[in-house]
Each structure stands twice: as C-alpha cells, then as structure tokens.
Design a protein around this motif. Structure first.
Motif, mmCIF file in Angstrom:
data_model
loop_
_atom_site.group_PDB
_atom_site.id
_atom_site.type_symbol
_atom_site.label_atom_id
_atom_site.label_comp_id
_atom_site.label_asym_id
_atom_site.label_seq_id
_atom_site.Cartn_x
_atom_site.Cartn_y
_atom_site.Cartn_z
ATOM 1 N N ASN A 2 0.904 -1.062 -0.033
ATOM 2 C CA ASN A 2 -0.015 -0.077 -0.209
ATOM 3 C C ASN A 2 0.747 1.191 -0.183
ATOM 4 O OD1 ASN A 2 -2.988 1.079 0.429
ATOM 5 N ND2 ASN A 2 -1.585 2.364 1.641
ATOM 6 N N LEU A 45 -2.872 3.594 -2.998
ATOM 7 C CA LEU A 45 -2.615 2.579 -4.086
ATOM 8 C C LEU A 45 -2.134 1.450 -3.559
ATOM 9 C CD1 LEU A 45 -1.966 1.861 -6.984
ATOM 10 C CD2 LEU A 45 0.284 2.598 -6.567
ATOM 11 N N THR A 46 -3.032 0.486 -3.801
ATOM 12 C CA THR A 46 -2.883 -0.950 -3.154
ATOM 13 C C THR A 46 -2.800 -1.965 -4.066
ATOM 14 O OG1 THR A 46 -4.657 -0.437 -1.312
ATOM 15 C CG2 THR A 46 -3.972 -2.745 -1.809
ATOM 16 N N SER A 47 -1.492 -2.553 -4.049
ATOM 17 C CA SER A 47 -1.117 -3.500 -5.167
ATOM 18 C C SER A 47 -0.746 -5.071 -4.730
ATOM 19 C CB SER A 47 0.377 -3.127 -5.528
ATOM 20 O OG SER A 47 0.246 -2.064 -6.223
ATOM 21 N N HIS A 83 0.739 -8.380 -5.823
ATOM 22 C CA HIS A 83 1.859 -8.386 -7.070
ATOM 23 C C HIS A 83 2.419 -10.044 -6.876
ATOM 24 C CE1 HIS A 83 5.029 -7.862 -3.836
ATOM 25 N NE2 HIS A 83 4.378 -7.004 -3.425
ATOM 26 N N ASN A 111 -3.544 -3.376 -9.327
ATOM 27 C CA ASN A 111 -3.528 -2.331 -8.492
ATOM 28 C C ASN A 111 -4.983 -1.646 -8.327
ATOM 29 O OD1 ASN A 111 -0.684 -2.066 -8.593
ATOM 30 N ND2 ASN A 111 -0.922 -1.745 -10.593
ATOM 31 N N CYS A 126 -6.798 2.142 -6.876
ATOM 32 C CA CYS A 126 -6.392 3.232 -6.154
ATOM 33 C C CYS A 126 -7.662 3.979 -5.905
ATOM 34 C CB CYS A 126 -5.415 4.084 -6.908
ATOM 35 S SG CYS A 126 -4.579 5.363 -6.394
ATOM 36 N N MET A 134 2.480 1.495 -14.175
ATOM 37 C CA MET A 134 1.073 1.209 -14.319
ATOM 38 C C MET A 134 0.415 1.545 -15.387
ATOM 39 S SD MET A 134 0.455 1.822 -10.187
ATOM 40 C CE MET A 134 1.659 3.380 -10.320
ATOM 41 N N ILE A 185 -5.169 3.796 -13.839
ATOM 42 C CA ILE A 185 -4.961 3.822 -12.324
ATOM 43 C C ILE A 185 -5.308 5.073 -11.980
ATOM 44 C CG2 ILE A 185 -2.476 4.281 -12.243
ATOM 45 C CD1 ILE A 185 -4.772 1.733 -10.001
#
Length: 195
Positions: free
Chosen positions: A66, A79-81, A83, A115, A117, A155, A159
């Motif tokens: 995050n 922004l949460t990813s 991966h 992602n 956001c 990205m 996003i």
C-alpha cells in the motif's frame, strides 16, 4: 545456454526454503506531480511478502503493498497492489553456490501487479502494472535478515482518474526484515503419526 541451465539446476535450495517479510519506506508516484511539489511528493509505502525458493537461484514471491499518495494539503489517495514476482539470487547465480550461510545477500525480482487506487475524495480506479527491483540484505542469523529494496512499478493510465499520461509510475525505497523458515505439512503429519 547449457552452462547457465546447469548452474540453475545444480545449486541446491537454501536450508530455509520459505520466508515472510515486511518493509516500509518512501518514494515518488507520478499521480501527484501535477498537484504538489517538493517534499509533499514523497509517498509512504508498506509491503508484506511470502517467498518460496525453487532452488538456490530462482524463486517466487507474492505480496501486498500500500502506498499513500498526497494530492493536496487535505486529501490522500491509497494505491494498493497485489503482486507476484520471479526472484533470482544474483550471488548464487554468479558463484554457483548456496548463499544462505553468507552474510550479504543480493536478489533481483520482476513481476506483475494488479492495482486499485482511491480515497475519500476520489473515485476508485483499477489498473495493471509491471514491476522490477533489487533487494540488498544482511543476514543477522540464518533465520533473520534485514534489507533495503529499491523498486519501480509502471502502471496503466487507468489507475489515474481522468489520467492523461500513457502510464503512471511508482518508485519506492523500502527497508525491512525477513524471517526465513521451512514448513512442510507432510513432515508435521509424520511427526504426529498421521502417516
């Protein structure tokens, strides 16, 4: 070609084949470049990972991160990813030997991310990304390691709400700790007499 593949196959897995890690740090995200300047452009990032080594050189990790992005004096975006990365132990690749008993560690990684956001004042957006980075570590014990990790993720423009750039980027420098371990459900069942 043959030598390289032989090297990958002959370096045995480390004693502890799995790890969990946590890290925090800062960086830059291009989403706020049009809104703030100077130190306000700095982000706050946190990341957790689970990793598994296939052999002494290659492995995979999955993680969740995050990044808090400041857009003005009163509002932020998160922004949460999620991966998944392929890892290469660069020292083992160059020496042809296991490195988990060595003091210093160096791992490269690259992978894909999904992602999302959004924030209190912003609609939620979604986008994919590709990321790459390095991890420079110091083993304190065979189980515990501290590390620094620079990375970058590029990205898709989706996003950014009403984004006009072809892509957005998130650059991070994290510091963290890693716990190395080995867990096998089969061995636990054997110990308990299940098998």
């Amino acid at each position: 070609g043959e030598k390289g593949s032989a090297t990958f196959n002959k370096v045995e897995r480390p004693q502890h084949k799995q790890y969990v890690s946590g890290a925090i740090g800062t960086g830059f995200n291009t989403q706020n470049f049009s809104f703030v300047s100077g130190a306000k452009r700095l982000t706050f990032a946190a990341d957790v990972n689970y990793g598994l080594w296939f052999n002494g050189i290659s492995g995979m990790r999955v993680g969740l991160s995050n990044t808090t992005i400041r857009l003005d004096n009163t509002s932020n975006k998160n922004l949460t990813s999620l991966h998944a990365d392929y890892m290469v132990n660069l020292l083992a690749l160059t020496t042809g030997e296991r490195t988990d008993d060595k003091r210093f560690q160096m791992v490269a990684f690259a992978g894909l991310a999904g992602n999302t956001c959004g924030g209190a004042d912003y609609s939620r957006t979604f986008g994919g990304g590709i990321e790459a980075g390095m991890q420079f570590g110091v083993n304190l014990t065979p189980e515990f390691e501290v590390f620094a990790e620079p990375s970058v993720q590029v990205m898709t423009s989706s996003i950014m709400d009403k984004g006009w750039r072809p892509a957005e980027a998130d650059v991070k420098l994290l510091v963290g700790t890693k716990y190395n371990f080995s867990f096998s459900p089969t061995s636990i069942m054997l110990d308990r007499g299940t098998y």
